[in-house]
Design an enzyme around this catalytic site. Structure first.
Site, mmCIF file in Angstrom:
data_model
loop_
_atom_site.group_PDB
_atom_site.id
_atom_site.type_symbol
_atom_site.label_atom_id
_atom_site.label_comp_id
_atom_site.label_asym_id
_atom_site.label_seq_id
_atom_site.Cartn_x
_atom_site.Cartn_y
_atom_site.Cartn_z
ATOM 1 N N ASP A 238 0.876 -1.177 0.000
ATOM 2 C CA ASP A 238 0.000 0.000 0.000
ATOM 3 C C ASP A 238 0.911 1.224 0.000
ATOM 4 O O ASP A 238 1.559 1.526 1.009
ATOM 5 C CB ASP A 238 -0.881 -0.024 1.255
ATOM 6 C CG ASP A 238 -1.763 1.212 1.365
ATOM 7 O OD1 ASP A 238 -1.694 2.082 0.472
ATOM 8 O OD2 ASP A 238 -2.524 1.304 2.353
ATOM 9 N N ASN B 45 3.661 4.957 -9.966
ATOM 10 C CA ASN B 45 2.509 5.123 -10.853
ATOM 11 C C ASN B 45 1.167 4.892 -10.163
ATOM 12 O O ASN B 45 0.132 5.330 -10.661
ATOM 13 C CB ASN B 45 2.689 4.134 -12.031
ATOM 14 C CG ASN B 45 1.431 3.921 -12.800
ATOM 15 O OD1 ASN B 45 1.006 4.783 -13.562
ATOM 16 N ND2 ASN B 45 0.790 2.769 -12.587
ATOM 17 N N TYR C 81 -8.127 15.389 -5.920
ATOM 18 C CA TYR C 81 -7.236 14.668 -6.844
ATOM 19 C C TYR C 81 -6.302 15.666 -7.533
ATOM 20 O O TYR C 81 -5.094 15.465 -7.610
ATOM 21 C CB TYR C 81 -8.100 13.925 -7.868
ATOM 22 C CG TYR C 81 -7.355 13.109 -8.897
ATOM 23 C CD1 TYR C 81 -6.968 11.796 -8.633
ATOM 24 C CD2 TYR C 81 -7.050 13.647 -10.152
ATOM 25 C CE1 TYR C 81 -6.305 11.040 -9.592
ATOM 26 C CE2 TYR C 81 -6.387 12.899 -11.115
ATOM 27 C CZ TYR C 81 -6.015 11.596 -10.829
ATOM 28 O OH TYR C 81 -5.356 10.847 -11.786
ATOM 29 N N LYS D 164 -2.197 15.631 -7.297
ATOM 30 C CA LYS D 164 -1.365 15.474 -8.495
ATOM 31 C C LYS D 164 -0.508 16.720 -8.741
ATOM 32 O O LYS D 164 0.642 16.615 -9.177
ATOM 33 C CB LYS D 164 -2.242 15.174 -9.719
ATOM 34 C CG LYS D 164 -2.936 13.808 -9.661
ATOM 35 C CD LYS D 164 -1.933 12.669 -9.687
ATOM 36 C CE LYS D 164 -2.587 11.315 -9.877
ATOM 37 N NZ LYS D 164 -1.638 10.193 -9.868
ATOM 38 N N VAL E 11 -7.076 8.285 -20.203
ATOM 39 C CA VAL E 11 -6.648 6.965 -20.675
ATOM 40 C C VAL E 11 -7.717 5.957 -20.239
ATOM 41 O O VAL E 11 -8.176 6.011 -19.086
ATOM 42 C CB VAL E 11 -5.277 6.581 -20.060
ATOM 43 C CG1 VAL E 11 -4.789 5.255 -20.626
ATOM 44 C CG2 VAL E 11 -4.249 7.683 -20.305
ATOM 45 N N THR F 44 -8.777 3.266 -18.588
ATOM 46 C CA THR F 44 -8.361 2.264 -17.594
ATOM 47 C C THR F 44 -9.475 2.172 -16.550
ATOM 48 O O THR F 44 -10.465 2.914 -16.618
ATOM 49 C CB THR F 44 -7.061 2.683 -16.876
ATOM 50 O OG1 THR F 44 -7.351 3.852 -16.102
ATOM 51 C CG2 THR F 44 -5.934 2.974 -17.835
#
Ligand SMILES: NC(=O)c1ccc[n+]([C@@H]2O[C@H](COP(=O)([O-])OP(=O)(O)OC[C@H]3O[C@@H](n4cnc5c(N)ncnc54)[C@H](O)[C@@H]3O)[C@@H](O)[C@H]2O)c1
Length: 259
Positions: free
Chosen positions: A57, A84, A139, A143, A173, A175
């Site tokens: 984690d 990542n 978020y 980032k 992307v 995912t």
């Protein structure tokens, strides 16, 4: 005995972009430690001996430290950290930002022990680190913190530790982090394939002259983003210029830092 092939840790390597990075590195002859909170037995199996799974984690320092130690014990070298792993949830500041900070601290510790000290770190940020997405303010903040952390550490890591650190800022992307409904709502020409992210990672790992780069990955293209500038010239720049006694107190002797 240390592995003869270079060794990379790929956090979040069991899904999406991480999988693409793992597959590419294995193809290029690396040994890859897939460090993920979620197992993916089928994926590790299909890669054979070149890849191994280490449950971890990234939001938890001790969990990352244990994973780094296990990778070191197994291979005797750590050449690259691909930081990542990321998520959109209530722990996103810990996973998306502190996960990169902890990983960098641990990479410095272990890369000092390589037979040739040093290595490479690449972190996945987001285009939302540069232009915030109003749907995900927390978020965006996490980032953006990754981008500023990379810019703040790159020169010193290069000079003192022979470590190159760079960050990648992907567009959308397809995912598991992106809901299918959102993918359906975006026109296909605005999507970025995993291959663009993998190519940017590969460039950062192959080219030792790159450090402190913030690379926007959008559609099939990569762009190096310039650092932002301040409006009031040297008056403002003075506020972000290193003052040696403070630098020594906070970076060289961090125990002197207030709690
Ligand atoms: N998909 C996009 O459009 C997009 C855009 C910009 C940035 N990103 C970033 O790209 C990175 C990769 O995401 P993805 O799109 O491949 O998503 P993904 O969900 O397919 O993969 C993320 C992986 O990270 C792992 N993970 C999450 N939290 C973790 C933790 N605390 N510790 C260890 N592993 C953890 C997950 O188990 C998963 O395997 C993330 O940092 C994400 O924020 C994604």
């Amino acid at each position: 005995m240390a592995s003869s092939a270079p060794v990379a840790i790929v956090t979040g390597g069991n899904s999406g972009m991480g999988m693409g990075i793992v597959e590419r590195l294995v193809t290029k002859g690396w040994n890859v430690a897939i460090a993920d909170i979620n197992p993916n037995a089928k994926f590790a199996e299909q890669l054979g001996d070149a890849a191994s799974f280490f449950k971890c984690d990234v939001a938890d320092y001790d969990s990352q430290a244990q994973m780094f130690q296990q990778v070191w014990d197994r291979y005797g070298r750590i050449d690259a950290l691909c930081a990542n792993a990321g998520i959109v949830d209530k722990r996103q500041i810990m996973s998306n930002f502190k996960g990169v900070v902890y990983g960098t601290q641990l990479a410095i510790h272990f890369m000092r022990k390589n037979s040739t000290p040093g290595g490479k770190i690449v972190a996945t940020a987001s285009v939302a680190a540069i232009v915030p997405h109003e749907t995900y303010p927390e978020y965006d903040g996490a980032k953006a913190a990754v981008v500023n952390f990379v810019r703040a550490t790159a020169r010193i890591l290069k000079d003192k530790e022979s470590i190159s650190i760079n960050t990648i800022c992907p567009g959308i992307v397809h995912t598991s982090i992106i809901p299918q409904e959102m993918v359906d709502a975006v026109s296909p020409d605005c999507m970025t394939p995993v291959s663009t992210i993998v190519a940017a990672y590969e460039r950062c790992l192959d080219d030792a002259s790159l450090f402190g780069k913030v690379i926007e990955c959008s559609t099939d293209k990569q762009f190096e983003l310039e650092p932002p500038t301040l409006a009031n010239g040297h008056y403002s720049v003075r506020a972000v210029t290193v003052w040696e006694p403070l630098f020594k107190m906070w970076v060289v002797c961090p125990d002197a830092m207030p709690d």
